[in-house]
Structure formats: C-alpha cells, structure tokens
Design a protein around this motif. Structure first.
Motif, PDB file in Angstrom:
ATOM      1  N   TYR A 185      -5.891  -5.424  -3.787  1.00 20.23           N
ATOM      2  CA  TYR A 185      -6.647  -4.210  -4.094  1.00 20.23           C
ATOM      3  C   TYR A 185      -6.280  -3.009  -3.220  1.00 20.23           C
ATOM      4  O   TYR A 185      -6.749  -1.906  -3.487  1.00 20.23           O
ATOM      5  CB  TYR A 185      -8.156  -4.459  -4.080  1.00 20.23           C
ATOM      6  CG  TYR A 185      -8.736  -4.947  -2.769  1.00 20.23           C
ATOM      7  CD1 TYR A 185      -9.159  -4.061  -1.801  1.00 20.23           C
ATOM      8  CD2 TYR A 185      -8.876  -6.303  -2.532  1.00 20.23           C
ATOM      9  CE1 TYR A 185      -9.701  -4.508  -0.611  1.00 20.23           C
ATOM     10  CE2 TYR A 185      -9.422  -6.754  -1.352  1.00 20.23           C
ATOM     11  CZ  TYR A 185      -9.831  -5.861  -0.395  1.00 20.23           C
ATOM     12  OH  TYR A 185     -10.369  -6.306   0.782  1.00 20.23           O
ATOM     13  N   VAL A 186      -5.408  -3.189  -2.216  1.00 20.28           N
ATOM     14  CA  VAL A 186      -4.957  -2.025  -1.444  1.00 20.28           C
ATOM     15  C   VAL A 186      -3.562  -1.558  -1.873  1.00 20.28           C
ATOM     16  O   VAL A 186      -3.111  -0.499  -1.442  1.00 20.28           O
ATOM     17  CB  VAL A 186      -5.002  -2.269   0.085  1.00 20.28           C
ATOM     18  CG1 VAL A 186      -6.412  -2.620   0.518  1.00 20.28           C
ATOM     19  CG2 VAL A 186      -3.992  -3.296   0.537  1.00 20.28           C
ATOM     20  N   VAL A 187      -2.903  -2.316  -2.745  1.00 18.93           N
ATOM     21  CA  VAL A 187      -1.585  -1.902  -3.223  1.00 18.93           C
ATOM     22  C   VAL A 187      -1.640  -0.528  -3.905  1.00 18.93           C
ATOM     23  O   VAL A 187      -0.738   0.293  -3.704  1.00 18.93           O
ATOM     24  CB  VAL A 187      -0.947  -2.988  -4.122  1.00 18.93           C
ATOM     25  CG1 VAL A 187       0.327  -2.481  -4.794  1.00 18.93           C
ATOM     26  CG2 VAL A 187      -0.665  -4.245  -3.300  1.00 18.93           C
ATOM     27  N   PRO A 188      -2.682  -0.201  -4.712  1.00 18.81           N
ATOM     28  CA  PRO A 188      -2.729   1.150  -5.292  1.00 18.81           C
ATOM     29  C   PRO A 188      -2.754   2.265  -4.233  1.00 18.81           C
ATOM     30  O   PRO A 188      -2.196   3.342  -4.459  1.00 18.81           O
ATOM     31  CB  PRO A 188      -4.011   1.143  -6.115  1.00 18.81           C
ATOM     32  CG  PRO A 188      -4.208  -0.294  -6.484  1.00 18.81           C
ATOM     33  CD  PRO A 188      -3.736  -1.068  -5.280  1.00 18.81           C
ATOM     34  N   ILE A 189      -3.376   2.018  -3.099  1.00 19.25           N
ATOM     35  CA  ILE A 189      -3.357   3.023  -2.020  1.00 19.25           C
ATOM     36  C   ILE A 189      -1.928   3.228  -1.545  1.00 19.25           C
ATOM     37  O   ILE A 189      -1.450   4.359  -1.423  1.00 19.25           O
ATOM     38  CB  ILE A 189      -4.269   2.585  -0.847  1.00 19.25           C
ATOM     39  CG1 ILE A 189      -5.716   2.474  -1.281  1.00 19.25           C
ATOM     40  CG2 ILE A 189      -4.111   3.542   0.341  1.00 19.25           C
ATOM     41  CD1 ILE A 189      -6.627   1.783  -0.266  1.00 19.25           C
ATOM     42  N   LEU A 190      -1.248   2.124  -1.283  1.00 23.47           N
ATOM     43  CA  LEU A 190       0.145   2.177  -0.836  1.00 23.47           C
ATOM     44  C   LEU A 190       1.028   2.856  -1.877  1.00 23.47           C
ATOM     45  O   LEU A 190       1.833   3.735  -1.553  1.00 23.47           O
ATOM     46  CB  LEU A 190       0.618   0.742  -0.556  1.00 23.47           C
ATOM     47  CG  LEU A 190       2.064   0.526  -0.164  1.00 23.47           C
ATOM     48  CD1 LEU A 190       2.444   1.351   1.065  1.00 23.47           C
ATOM     49  CD2 LEU A 190       2.293  -0.962   0.096  1.00 23.47           C
ATOM     50  N   GLU A 191       0.856   2.489  -3.127  1.00 25.73           N
ATOM     51  CA  GLU A 191       1.656   3.078  -4.204  1.00 25.73           C
ATOM     52  C   GLU A 191       1.399   4.587  -4.326  1.00 25.73           C
ATOM     53  O   GLU A 191       2.328   5.369  -4.525  1.00 25.73           O
ATOM     54  CB  GLU A 191       1.356   2.363  -5.528  1.00 25.73           C
ATOM     55  CG  GLU A 191       2.215   2.807  -6.682  1.00 25.73           C
ATOM     56  CD  GLU A 191       3.701   2.525  -6.514  1.00 25.73           C
ATOM     57  OE1 GLU A 191       4.501   3.290  -7.087  1.00 25.73           O
ATOM     58  OE2 GLU A 191       4.081   1.559  -5.816  1.00 25.73           O
ATOM     59  N   ASN A 192       0.149   4.994  -4.214  1.00 31.52           N
ATOM     60  CA  ASN A 192      -0.166   6.425  -4.300  1.00 31.52           C
ATOM     61  C   ASN A 192       0.410   7.210  -3.128  1.00 31.52           C
ATOM     62  O   ASN A 192       0.883   8.335  -3.318  1.00 31.52           O
ATOM     63  CB  ASN A 192      -1.670   6.645  -4.412  1.00 31.52           C
ATOM     64  CG  ASN A 192      -2.171   6.366  -5.808  1.00 31.52           C
ATOM     65  OD1 ASN A 192      -1.495   6.647  -6.792  1.00 31.52           O
ATOM     66  ND2 ASN A 192      -3.352   5.778  -5.914  1.00 31.52           N
TER      67      ASN A 192
END
Length: 165
Positions: A11-18
């Motif tokens: 669930y923190v991958v979207p933060i990294l991707e953004n």
C-alpha cells in the motif's frame, strides 16, 4: 532533488510511484535508493519473498538496501528521505545524513495512535475521524514536528484495507 525512500508493504508503492513520476517529468527519477525490509521465507515451502517496494526498486533499477546504515556506508547522495510504513527504527545518523531530514507519512492523526497499527487502532476504538500525518522524523517513535495533516471520515463500512487505500 534526490530522495531515498524507506518502505515495505504494497500500500505504499503508490506513494513511491507518484514521487517517481511527479519529479521524473522535470528530469530523471528523483529516487536515489530504496530501503526496505529483507526478504522473508513465506509459507509451508518457505519461499523467499521480496517486499512490494523491493520489487518496485528492482523493476526500476534502483539500489536496494535492507539496513538504513547502508545509505551512509554506500555514500548515497540524497537531499531528503521519505518514509512510509518501513517497519523499523531509523538511526539518528541516517536521519541526519539528509540535508532536509526524513519525512514520515503516518496513517493516523498524530499524536494519536502511534506505532505499527494505527488504522486498526482507530477502527477498534470507535474513532469517527482518522487521517494521515506528514511529520519530520526524529529519533523517537512517531514523534517530531508535524508538517501537515489530512483528515478522513471513518465510515461504518470501512476496514483496514479501505482506509489505507
């Protein structure tokens, strides 16, 4: 600006991707390195399983470290760290390694619900409002100057998955 990202679960991958996409438009990716937890042996067959953040770093050819001190030991040059559900305490020497320190993205309205299960604690305690806190990391657990907070209503149908999405 160069960033070292500290995180582990899906669930923190979207933060990294953004972070990767938002700053990449200006030049190359700002992600200088990733710090995540070591692979774990999972299941009856004890299959070596890498974290979702580890997989993202591998796919994007970013240096991967399992010990925060390796950022210093490998002379990783970055301006700031961004931490989201990494799961371990960051040594003060690593916090001080970055010119702007480390920003912690914590899934509760600090100082309420410090620790590793703030979403679950909010639900079980009957809270009606939860949120996310952006804070400057210091050596204490979920402690430091708050930069910003965003509030979100907890609906009767919410659960851990819906609130962390």
């Amino acid at each position: 600006m160069k960033i070292v990202f500290f995180g582990t679960p899906d669930y923190v991958v979207p933060i990294l991707e953004n972070l990767h996409k938002a700053f990449k438009a200006r030049s190359e990716s700002p992600i200088a390195a990733i710090v995540t937890q070591e692979p774990k042996l999972i299941g009856r067959d004890q299959v070596k399983t890498f974290s979702p953040v580890d997989k993202w770093a591998y796919d994007h050819k970013k240096p991967i470290f399992f010990d925060p001190l390796d950022v210093i030991n490998n002379n990783i040059s970055a301006d700031i760290g961004v931490l989201a559900s990494y799961g371990k305490i960051i040594p003060e020497s690593v916090i001080n390694h970055f010119r702007y320190g480390i920003v912690n993205i914590h899934p509760s309205l600090l100082p309420l619900w410090r620790g590793s299960s703030p979403i679950q604690a909010s639900i079980v305690s009957g809270e009606k409002i939860t949120g996310v806190t952006f804070m400057k990391l210091d050596p204490l657990l979920d402690h430091g100057p708050i930069i910003s907070q965003f509030k979100d209503e907890i609906l009767p149908t919410d659960n851990t998955f819906s609130l962390r999405s």
